[in-house]
Design a protein around this motif. Sequence first.
Motif, PDB file in Angstrom:
ATOM      1  N   TRP A   1     -22.681  22.500 -15.466  1.00 11.83           N
ATOM      2  CA  TRP A   1     -23.611  23.120 -16.422  1.00 11.83           C
ATOM      3  C   TRP A   1     -24.230  22.114 -17.369  1.00 11.83           C
ATOM      4  CZ3 TRP A   1     -19.861  27.634 -17.947  1.00 11.83           C
ATOM      5  CH2 TRP A   1     -19.785  28.532 -16.870  1.00 11.83           C
ATOM      6  N   HIS A   2     -23.497  21.036 -17.641  1.00  9.49           N
ATOM      7  CA  HIS A   2     -24.013  20.143 -18.669  1.00  9.49           C
ATOM      8  C   HIS A   2     -25.277  19.457 -18.159  1.00  9.49           C
ATOM      9  CE1 HIS A   2     -24.136  17.167 -21.856  1.00  9.49           C
ATOM     10  NE2 HIS A   2     -23.398  18.030 -22.520  1.00  9.49           N
ATOM     11  N   LEU A   3     -26.284  19.442 -19.035  1.00  9.25           N
ATOM     12  CA  LEU A   3     -27.586  18.935 -18.607  1.00  9.25           C
ATOM     13  C   LEU A   3     -27.507  17.499 -18.133  1.00  9.25           C
ATOM     14  CD1 LEU A   3     -30.299  20.341 -20.994  1.00  9.25           C
ATOM     15  CD2 LEU A   3     -30.158  20.541 -18.532  1.00  9.25           C
ATOM     16  N   SER A   4     -26.629  16.700 -18.751  1.00 15.08           N
ATOM     17  CA  SER A   4     -26.556  15.295 -18.355  1.00 15.08           C
ATOM     18  C   SER A   4     -26.136  15.167 -16.895  1.00 15.08           C
ATOM     19  CB  SER A   4     -25.572  14.556 -19.246  1.00 15.08           C
ATOM     20  OG  SER A   4     -24.274  15.069 -19.030  1.00 15.08           O
ATOM     21  N   ARG A   5     -25.428  16.179 -16.408  1.00 18.72           N
ATOM     22  CA  ARG A   5     -25.001  16.129 -15.016  1.00 18.72           C
ATOM     23  C   ARG A   5     -26.179  16.371 -14.070  1.00 18.72           C
ATOM     24  NH1 ARG A   5     -20.700  13.913 -14.092  1.00 18.72           N
ATOM     25  NH2 ARG A   5     -19.867  15.320 -12.522  1.00 18.72           N
ATOM     26  N   TRP A   6     -27.263  16.912 -14.607  1.00 20.53           N
ATOM     27  CA  TRP A   6     -28.416  17.213 -13.751  1.00 20.53           C
ATOM     28  C   TRP A   6     -29.345  16.018 -13.620  1.00 20.53           C
ATOM     29  CZ3 TRP A   6     -30.343  22.343 -12.072  1.00 20.53           C
ATOM     30  CH2 TRP A   6     -29.327  23.304 -12.105  1.00 20.53           C
ATOM     31  N   ALA A   7     -29.021  14.939 -14.321  1.00 18.26           N
ATOM     32  CA  ALA A   7     -29.904  13.770 -14.287  1.00 18.26           C
ATOM     33  C   ALA A   7     -30.033  13.265 -12.857  1.00 18.26           C
ATOM     34  CB  ALA A   7     -29.338  12.680 -15.186  1.00 18.26           C
ATOM     35  N   GLY A   8     -31.260  12.968 -12.479  1.00 24.36           N
ATOM     36  CA  GLY A   8     -31.479  12.373 -11.166  1.00 24.36           C
ATOM     37  C   GLY A   8     -31.282  13.311 -10.001  1.00 24.36           C
ATOM     38  N   LEU A   9     -31.178  14.596 -10.285  1.00 24.67           N
ATOM     39  CA  LEU A   9     -30.973  15.546  -9.193  1.00 24.67           C
ATOM     40  C   LEU A   9     -32.148  15.510  -8.216  1.00 24.67           C
ATOM     41  CD1 LEU A   9     -28.752  17.662  -8.581  1.00 24.67           C
ATOM     42  CD2 LEU A   9     -30.367  19.368  -9.365  1.00 24.67           C
ATOM     43  N   GLY A  10     -33.333  15.225  -8.779  1.00 24.37           N
ATOM     44  CA  GLY A  10     -34.524  15.188  -7.935  1.00 24.37           C
ATOM     45  C   GLY A  10     -34.444  14.112  -6.866  1.00 24.37           C
ATOM     46  N   LYS A  11     -33.638  13.078  -7.145  1.00 23.76           N
ATOM     47  CA  LYS A  11     -33.549  12.028  -6.142  1.00 23.76           C
ATOM     48  C   LYS A  11     -32.556  12.402  -5.062  1.00 23.76           C
ATOM     49  CE  LYS A  11     -35.197   8.585  -9.267  1.00 23.76           C
ATOM     50  NZ  LYS A  11     -34.852   7.954 -10.513  1.00 23.76           N
ATOM     51  N   ARG A  12     -31.557  13.191  -5.439  1.00 18.63           N
ATOM     52  CA  ARG A  12     -30.548  13.546  -4.446  1.00 18.63           C
ATOM     53  C   ARG A  12     -30.991  14.726  -3.598  1.00 18.63           C
ATOM     54  NH1 ARG A  12     -24.713  12.892  -7.210  1.00 18.63           N
ATOM     55  NH2 ARG A  12     -24.938  10.685  -7.645  1.00 18.63           N
ATOM     56  N   SER A  13     -31.483  15.763  -4.251  1.00 23.62           N
ATOM     57  CA  SER A  13     -31.920  16.948  -3.503  1.00 23.62           C
ATOM     58  C   SER A  13     -33.295  17.332  -3.977  1.00 23.62           C
ATOM     59  CB  SER A  13     -30.978  18.118  -3.733  1.00 23.62           C
ATOM     60  OG  SER A  13     -29.717  17.657  -4.051  1.00 23.62           O
ATOM     61  N   PRO A  14     -34.288  16.660  -3.474  1.00 27.38           N
ATOM     62  CA  PRO A  14     -35.649  16.895  -3.977  1.00 27.38           C
ATOM     63  C   PRO A  14     -36.099  18.339  -3.818  1.00 27.38           C
ATOM     64  CG  PRO A  14     -35.649  15.416  -2.079  1.00 27.38           C
ATOM     65  CD  PRO A  14     -34.225  15.618  -2.450  1.00 27.38           C
ATOM     66  N   LEU A  15     -35.682  18.974  -2.736  1.00 23.30           N
ATOM     67  CA  LEU A  15     -36.162  20.332  -2.502  1.00 23.30           C
ATOM     68  C   LEU A  15     -35.622  21.281  -3.571  1.00 23.30           C
ATOM     69  CD1 LEU A  15     -37.841  22.016  -0.576  1.00 23.30           C
ATOM     70  CD2 LEU A  15     -35.742  22.584   0.630  1.00 23.30           C
ATOM     71  N   LEU A  16     -34.307  21.191  -3.804  1.00 25.50           N
ATOM     72  CA  LEU A  16     -33.695  22.086  -4.783  1.00 25.50           C
ATOM     73  C   LEU A  16     -34.241  21.799  -6.175  1.00 25.50           C
ATOM     74  CD1 LEU A  16     -31.278  24.206  -4.886  1.00 25.50           C
ATOM     75  CD2 LEU A  16     -30.118  22.375  -6.071  1.00 25.50           C
ATOM     76  N   ALA A  17     -34.273  20.506  -6.527  1.00 20.31           N
ATOM     77  CA  ALA A  17     -34.762  20.149  -7.851  1.00 20.31           C
ATOM     78  C   ALA A  17     -36.220  20.555  -7.995  1.00 20.31           C
ATOM     79  CB  ALA A  17     -34.604  18.650  -8.078  1.00 20.31           C
ATOM     80  N   GLY A  18     -36.984  20.404  -6.918  1.00 20.89           N
ATOM     81  CA  GLY A  18     -38.386  20.802  -6.969  1.00 20.89           C
ATOM     82  C   GLY A  18     -38.525  22.299  -7.201  1.00 20.89           C
ATOM     83  N   THR A  19     -37.693  23.078  -6.507  1.00 18.35           N
ATOM     84  CA  THR A  19     -37.749  24.525  -6.698  1.00 18.35           C
ATOM     85  C   THR A  19     -37.385  24.891  -8.129  1.00 18.35           C
ATOM     86  OG1 THR A  19     -36.923  24.635  -4.454  1.00 18.35           O
ATOM     87  CG2 THR A  19     -37.020  26.686  -5.665  1.00 18.35           C
TER      88      THR A  19
END
Lengths: 119, 516, 632
Positions: free
Chosen positions: B387-405
């Motif tokens: 849940w912590h926002l800092s854990r979401w850092a760089g998510l777009g690089k790992r799972s672009p589709l999910l982060a994009g959605t």
Amino acid sequence: MELYVPILVLAVLAAGFAVFSVGIAPFTGPKRWNRAKLDAYECGIEPTPQPVGGGRFPLKYMITAMLFIVFDIEIIFLYPWAVAFDRLGVFGLVEMVLFIVTVLVAYAYVWRRRGLDWD
Amino acid sequence: MNGTIEAPTIEYALLAPMLVVFGAAIVGVLVEAFAPRYLRSAIHLPLTLLSLAGAFALAVWQALKGVPTKPAAMGAVAVDGPALFIWGTILVLAFVSVLLIKDEEHFVGSAAALPGSAEEEQSLVERAAHTEVYPLLLFAVGGMLLFPAANDLLVAFVALEVMSLPLYLLCGLARRRRLLSQEAAVKYFLLGAFSSAFFLYGTALLYGYAGSVDLAKINLALGSVGGQDTLLYIGAAMLGVGLLFKIGAAPFQAWKPDVYQGSPTPITALMASGTLVAAFGALLRVFWVGLGGLDWDWRPVFYGVAILTMVVGAILAITQTDIKRMLAYSSIAHGGFLLVGVIATGSAAQNTAALSGLLFYLVAYGFTTVGAFAVVTMVRDAGGEAWHLSRWAGLGKRSPLLAGTFAFFLLAFAGIPLTSGFFGKYAVFQAAVSGGALPLVIVGVVASAVAAFFYVRVIVLMFFSDPAADGPSVVLPSRGTAAVVGIAALATVVLGVFPQPLLDLAHSAAQSLFVR
Amino acid sequence: MEPAEIIQHSGGAIGAAWLMIALPLVGAAILLLGGRRTDRFGHLLGVLMAVASFAVAALSFVQLLGLAPGERRRGIELYDFVPGLAKVGLLVDPLSISFCLLITGVGSLIHIYSIGYMAHDPNRRRFFAYLNLFVAAMLLLVLADNYVALFVGWEGVGLASYLLIGFWQHKPSAATAAKKAFIVNRVGDFGLLIGLFTIFATFHTLAFNDVFANASKASSGTLTAIGLLLLVGACGKSAQLPLQSWLLDAMEGPTPVSALIHAATMVTAGVYLIVRSGPIYQGAETAQLVVTIVGVATLLAGAIIGTAKDDIKKALAGSTMSQIGYMVLAAGIGPAGYAFAIAHLITHGFFKADMFLGAGSVMHAMNDEVDMRKYGALRKVMPVTFATFAIGYLAIIGFPLLSGYFTKDGIIETVMEHNAVLGWLAVLGAGITGFYMSRLVFMTFFGAKRWEPTAHPHESPAVMTWPLVILSVGAIGLGAFLVLGNRFMTFLAPAVGAPEEMPSFHPFSLTGLATLALVAVGAVFAWFRYGAAEVPAVAPRGSFLTTFARRDLYGDALNEALFMRPGQWLTRLAVFFDNRGVDGLVNGLAAGIGGTSGRLRRIQTGFVRSYALSIFLGAAILAGAWLVVGNL
């Protein structure tokens, strides 16, 4: 004023019965004292002070109490329906059956989940 | 004691959608009672989905057959255009939320076992599961259906309780972070009970004023009863407290972040979408129908509440570091935007415009928010959902589709054109402007801008930060979760690009306004 | 004659006109998203999409011809966002269909040619993706029925142009050139954007139909402002003075790109914009005058630059500038010039693409050498390339009966009637064209071999020569076909209007003869300097004038002195101001909100008792407020 006479009589009778019961008991009953009897009255449960940390209260009491309330309320609904039964006709009957079935379903759930087992 | 009692008439066909949901809930309880444990999930899921779909079909059928112009069930329930539209919305959102539920992942095996105790270990070994989740959810949905259709304050109160009680329970059933979940449940229960008391108190005062709990009769009494205005005003205010609490309007918003955070995420999704829709439906009915003649008095009050809600929601969201709390504050802010529409009353045409805008907004926001929470369920680390926002850092690089959605959902929350969020806001604000509430709209636009900041911040975080080495992983979604994200994304796109059909539908639902 | 009404249309090829845009767009999407998986068939898919788009355009054209002339403006509603908010549609009319045929037709040929030209490039798939993207954007630009969609297409072609100029990013010069093209175009786009804002502020709509219907109601001052702003946009895209400097550098891109984007299609978007916005310019004489001046200045400047370049592509780029100058000049005149501007645009698309692809063929044969001083005597080694190039050459200098003769002469005649000074300047430009194009041909194909020792020139493969042959057929006959009997003017009239009296073509008018004579003088002069005489391997120092021309008329230096340096100062000033002032304000505001948030956050204690208290207080306030409001 006459309208209130029966109420007044009932009140007097009730009060009389209470006073009589409490007053006569010390003279007629046997007196065998022990520790439990001297404790404050708490539905048969270990009274305060409880063990350090508050202790846990068995859920069983709650479930029984809640079931009691549910059936209590069922009776409260059944009573006026019984009074007006003939005027409500089939509609009232059907609705009341549905109501009882609903309550029964909840009862069945408690029963099947061993909510009625004491141990 | 010689009064005659007429047997009441009840239009079962009109109430069928609700009856189907409640009936399925009762069958669900029987399943819990008699079906063997290993079969329960397998029975519950299709039963729940089928009943919701069936209820939806019945509601659609009813709408096609013609919208009734008179309240049903002796004036207790009004199945009118807006009610049918709201029913459809709630049923679809509930259906989507149910798809999110995977009981062995989101819900605790044995709620009674103390967290960290031997009993909990035991329940894990036995693979115990609270499949009661499904009937509880159906009861809650049934309450949600009745709440906005209740044409009588007592029925509304019963509906409020039927809706809320199962939710209190469901909030406490999270499998992970159980203490947080239980805390959320207790808080929600205590505060919910507190606010329900206000609602009931308001009902009593209004009964004292008008001599009836029927909304239409209360409205009639507004002009004819003299000298009891204090009773009326305080009663209306108390009703408002009960309803605004469920919406999460400031200053009654405090429960929302805590409860949204602690609850199992599928339940949060249901609350953020279904409960909000139901509560707005009820708020509209109580204030437009029951107190419609009093709008000169309640509008300024709601004016202030709307401003406060938008400001508090948008500003407090900025400093959130937890994704679920941030979405909760976002939900508060959106409640404020929706309140702007509630105030935009006036002529009949004006009311229709405002109502259709609100209905559209509710649908659009409901889908997007369910989708956003569905994404939250998929981003996990060792401790469960991250849940912590800092854990979401760089998510777009790992799972672009999910982060994009997810970024797309956030843009929809922000109201960027060509997402569904844009038109919802546009319609509501436009109605408010033509209703003369320009200052309110200005506050709304500024709050939207502030809100856009924290949405975009998450997007920046996801796409322009380097992922942490031990960052969370995105689990492969179950078919249900994938479907939810897909449906929500599709709805957000389609409603953003082709809003007209739904807008027409909302408009025709709002055409007749609420029946009295 | 006034333009015809737009009729809503559905069905047939015209009803499916959106496919023209969608097909290449899908191609680009597949190739870009598909990644390496599509490497094997990427080029074929790209060609297929372009050809399919051409097929739709051709069918639409046939369907359009089947309609009565007055009914040839067909509107197609694509997307209605919300009534009264935004509406997007296509406009298929003689003007846009002419462009569509040119874009998809020449575009298809260049796609095919690129199969051969890019055969050894590891990134060929990406190249075709960008080409497809370009075709889609360009078609959106010309098919849009409103300025917003036009602008989207406008930016789309800018993006594609940027990506393609810098396609060989490993070359710093290519990367710089791409950036330059982008930045200069931003200046133009900015003008266009402000122009669109002005249109919206004036007419409250950006749909062509509504704007043009009401154009006559706006004041001439407003129309002039709009016209000048649109001209700024046109100058950027079409490399007209003073925004011409990027085009010469843009030759860093692969040659098919230069042929398609920087000769045949994209750079003519400015002409399209001016012609399409005709009703605005017709109410703004000053703007029209400025357009003609810009056109004539550019046609001379481009020609002068062309005389001094040794780089074959840059010489051709100068010529492109110059020829677009002719089109802009004609477009500035009004309905009388529109048909000639567009006709020249189309024939130019053919012969210039022909020559660019021919130049590409030469470079392909000469190990990518572009310096004409290292060519010479190539006509025997590359007969097909030479023949097709020669046809393009004869067409551009206006050799009688070839395409350029009809269209350019048409422009010169029309301008002469309009304004003699501009007319004679245009004739002068034609003379210079005769010189520099002859110089180019003589240096490349005639004279002695001046090849690098490593060069082994050979004719290009059939996949490259066939497009050349097809294009040169257009370069031969298209001009006569369009101009004779005013065929094209009649066809175009429903879309852009036409003068009351159709012009009649005099093969040997005074102007025509003067033009021919000047061209001949230029060509003969070139023969003596570059055909018969020895061409030095290193460029001689030359006069002041030569240097002037070689340095692109000091365009870059001018930009640097006038805009770059002051711009840098301004930037520094702005940064300073931004850091101290704006940032302070913005950050202060943000910090203020953030601080408020942090403080408010403390109210959220997590204690349910304080939440309950807040509810209680809220209820009290609500009730109090209600009482106050109610008793007012």
